[in-house]
Write a protein that holds these residues in place. Sequence first.
Motif, PDB file in Angstrom:
ATOM      1  N   ALA A 126      -0.966 -52.924   3.218  1.00 44.50           N
ATOM      2  CA  ALA A 126       0.293 -52.999   2.481  1.00 44.50           C
ATOM      3  C   ALA A 126       1.374 -52.211   3.203  1.00 44.50           C
ATOM      4  O   ALA A 126       1.123 -51.092   3.673  1.00 44.50           O
ATOM      5  CB  ALA A 126       0.107 -52.460   1.066  1.00 44.50           C
ATOM      6  N   ASP A 127       2.542 -52.802   3.283  1.00 42.22           N
ATOM      7  CA  ASP A 127       3.720 -52.112   3.793  1.00 42.22           C
ATOM      8  C   ASP A 127       4.549 -51.737   2.566  1.00 42.22           C
ATOM      9  O   ASP A 127       5.300 -52.559   2.033  1.00 42.22           O
ATOM     10  CB  ASP A 127       4.507 -53.025   4.737  1.00 42.22           C
ATOM     11  CG  ASP A 127       5.738 -52.351   5.317  1.00 42.22           C
ATOM     12  OD1 ASP A 127       5.855 -51.111   5.175  1.00 42.22           O
ATOM     13  OD2 ASP A 127       6.587 -53.049   5.901  1.00 42.22           O
ATOM     14  N   ILE A 128       4.367 -50.502   2.089  1.00 38.14           N
ATOM     15  CA  ILE A 128       4.977 -50.104   0.831  1.00 38.14           C
ATOM     16  C   ILE A 128       6.449 -49.763   1.056  1.00 38.14           C
ATOM     17  O   ILE A 128       6.786 -48.759   1.678  1.00 38.14           O
ATOM     18  CB  ILE A 128       4.218 -48.927   0.201  1.00 38.14           C
ATOM     19  CG1 ILE A 128       2.771 -49.349  -0.113  1.00 38.14           C
ATOM     20  CG2 ILE A 128       4.913 -48.445  -1.067  1.00 38.14           C
ATOM     21  CD1 ILE A 128       1.925 -48.253  -0.725  1.00 38.14           C
ATOM     22  N   LYS A 129       7.298 -50.619   0.538  1.00 39.12           N
ATOM     23  CA  LYS A 129       8.742 -50.459   0.687  1.00 39.12           C
ATOM     24  C   LYS A 129       9.422 -51.179  -0.466  1.00 39.12           C
ATOM     25  O   LYS A 129       8.743 -51.733  -1.347  1.00 39.12           O
ATOM     26  CB  LYS A 129       9.203 -51.041   2.018  1.00 39.12           C
ATOM     27  CG  LYS A 129       8.907 -52.524   2.193  1.00 39.12           C
ATOM     28  CD  LYS A 129       9.312 -53.010   3.574  1.00 39.12           C
ATOM     29  CE  LYS A 129       9.018 -54.508   3.728  1.00 39.12           C
ATOM     30  NZ  LYS A 129       9.396 -55.007   5.075  1.00 39.12           N
ATOM     31  N   LYS A 130      10.723 -51.181  -0.489  1.00 38.60           N
ATOM     32  CA  LYS A 130      11.484 -51.823  -1.558  1.00 38.60           C
ATOM     33  C   LYS A 130      11.070 -53.295  -1.704  1.00 38.60           C
ATOM     34  O   LYS A 130      11.008 -54.047  -0.723  1.00 38.60           O
ATOM     35  CB  LYS A 130      12.977 -51.749  -1.238  1.00 38.60           C
ATOM     36  CG  LYS A 130      13.885 -52.089  -2.407  1.00 38.60           C
ATOM     37  CD  LYS A 130      13.935 -50.954  -3.411  1.00 38.60           C
ATOM     38  CE  LYS A 130      14.982 -51.227  -4.494  1.00 38.60           C
ATOM     39  NZ  LYS A 130      14.985 -50.162  -5.520  1.00 38.60           N
ATOM     40  N   ASP A 131      10.733 -53.686  -2.933  1.00 42.36           N
ATOM     41  CA  ASP A 131      10.405 -55.071  -3.282  1.00 42.36           C
ATOM     42  C   ASP A 131       9.195 -55.636  -2.540  1.00 42.36           C
ATOM     43  O   ASP A 131       9.082 -56.852  -2.364  1.00 42.36           O
ATOM     44  CB  ASP A 131      11.616 -55.992  -3.042  1.00 42.36           C
ATOM     45  CG  ASP A 131      12.818 -55.617  -3.902  1.00 42.36           C
ATOM     46  OD1 ASP A 131      12.609 -55.225  -5.063  1.00 42.36           O
ATOM     47  OD2 ASP A 131      13.950 -55.691  -3.395  1.00 42.36           O
ATOM     48  N   LEU A 164      10.786 -48.703  -6.425  1.00 40.41           N
ATOM     49  CA  LEU A 164      10.670 -49.737  -5.389  1.00 40.41           C
ATOM     50  C   LEU A 164      10.958 -51.140  -5.924  1.00 40.41           C
ATOM     51  O   LEU A 164      10.942 -52.113  -5.156  1.00 40.41           O
ATOM     52  CB  LEU A 164       9.268 -49.690  -4.770  1.00 40.41           C
ATOM     53  CG  LEU A 164       8.932 -48.398  -4.011  1.00 40.41           C
ATOM     54  CD1 LEU A 164       7.452 -48.338  -3.679  1.00 40.41           C
ATOM     55  CD2 LEU A 164       9.777 -48.267  -2.751  1.00 40.41           C
ATOM     56  N   GLY A 165      11.182 -51.248  -7.212  1.00 41.94           N
ATOM     57  CA  GLY A 165      11.567 -52.529  -7.798  1.00 41.94           C
ATOM     58  C   GLY A 165      10.437 -53.499  -8.051  1.00 41.94           C
ATOM     59  O   GLY A 165      10.684 -54.702  -8.207  1.00 41.94           O
ATOM     60  N   VAL A 166       9.199 -53.007  -8.151  1.00 41.82           N
ATOM     61  CA  VAL A 166       8.064 -53.934  -8.315  1.00 41.82           C
ATOM     62  C   VAL A 166       7.280 -53.712  -9.609  1.00 41.82           C
ATOM     63  O   VAL A 166       6.320 -54.433  -9.882  1.00 41.82           O
ATOM     64  CB  VAL A 166       7.101 -53.868  -7.101  1.00 41.82           C
ATOM     65  CG1 VAL A 166       7.837 -54.220  -5.824  1.00 41.82           C
ATOM     66  CG2 VAL A 166       6.465 -52.485  -6.983  1.00 41.82           C
ATOM     67  N   TRP A 167       7.683 -52.741 -10.425  1.00 39.20           N
ATOM     68  CA  TRP A 167       6.916 -52.437 -11.624  1.00 39.20           C
ATOM     69  C   TRP A 167       6.826 -53.637 -12.571  1.00 39.20           C
ATOM     70  O   TRP A 167       5.750 -53.971 -13.083  1.00 39.20           O
ATOM     71  CB  TRP A 167       7.505 -51.238 -12.360  1.00 39.20           C
ATOM     72  CG  TRP A 167       6.900 -50.975 -13.702  1.00 39.20           C
ATOM     73  CD1 TRP A 167       7.486 -51.086 -14.928  1.00 39.20           C
ATOM     74  CD2 TRP A 167       5.551 -50.566 -13.980  1.00 39.20           C
ATOM     75  NE1 TRP A 167       6.621 -50.767 -15.934  1.00 39.20           N
ATOM     76  CE2 TRP A 167       5.412 -50.442 -15.384  1.00 39.20           C
ATOM     77  CE3 TRP A 167       4.437 -50.279 -13.169  1.00 39.20           C
ATOM     78  CZ2 TRP A 167       4.224 -50.050 -15.992  1.00 39.20           C
ATOM     79  CZ3 TRP A 167       3.246 -49.891 -13.789  1.00 39.20           C
ATOM     80  CH2 TRP A 167       3.138 -49.783 -15.182  1.00 39.20           C
TER      81      TRP A 167
END
Length: 266
Positions: A126-131, A164-167
């Motif tokens: 996983a590349d954990i970043k915005k969206d 990060l906008g994914v919740w």
Amino acid sequence: MFNRRQVAGFAVAAFFAVSSVGSFVSAAQAQEKVTVFAAASLKNALDSINAAWKATSGKEATISYAASSALAKQIESGAPADVFVSADLDWMNYLKDKKLIKTDTEVQLLANRIVLVAPADAAVTADIKKDFDLAGLLKGGKLAMGNVDSVPAGKYGRDALEHLGVWKSVSGNVAQAENVRAALALVATGEAPLGIVYETDAVAEKKVKVVGVFPDNSHDPIIYPAAQTAEAKSADAGAFLDYLKTAEAKTLFEAQGFTVLPAAAK
């Protein structure tokens, strides 16, 4: 001369007298042993430190592990803890506000990070970043987390995902556990394809692997404070708390992946 009934009565009385003394001694010994309530994520580190403290001092703590929220509530209800080590500042402050902590003994002891983990044999990164596409990585499976309303690791995780906008994309597929080690177990056993835990939990469990690290700016700093409780009874409470700040303890904390904060170094 005593008859048989009298002799039997004396024997029973003697038995209960000895039993009472034994119970009193056991209670006294139990009171002397320091009782520590500690966040579940500290188990491996504190078990090692407790063993080292025993080897050094001949004394040993009794340590109860659970979610910081559960432990704080138990202390509030009168549970006989001498030392509290929380996985966040919120639950330490909760007890301080109720005057259940000796504030002059508090130390900000450790720092940690939260990570995304998968079973060790999983082919996922996983590349954990915005969206980032966390929902796609789950493929319909559950995301294991500590309870997002009370367990510190769960709260940090939810905050990071919201930042990060994914919740919203995964909130309906979250398996909430009573503490972070329970969330870790769901991933280790393959019941959940992914989980959010502390980096130190991933170090402690060989059946999982880290597939991504959450940026530090995506959540509040992860700080572990420690302090004596206001009702501490053990004379060794201060000594155990001091030992947590020694070079020996620092080495054992770091072996489990924790960062020892400057305020705790001696």
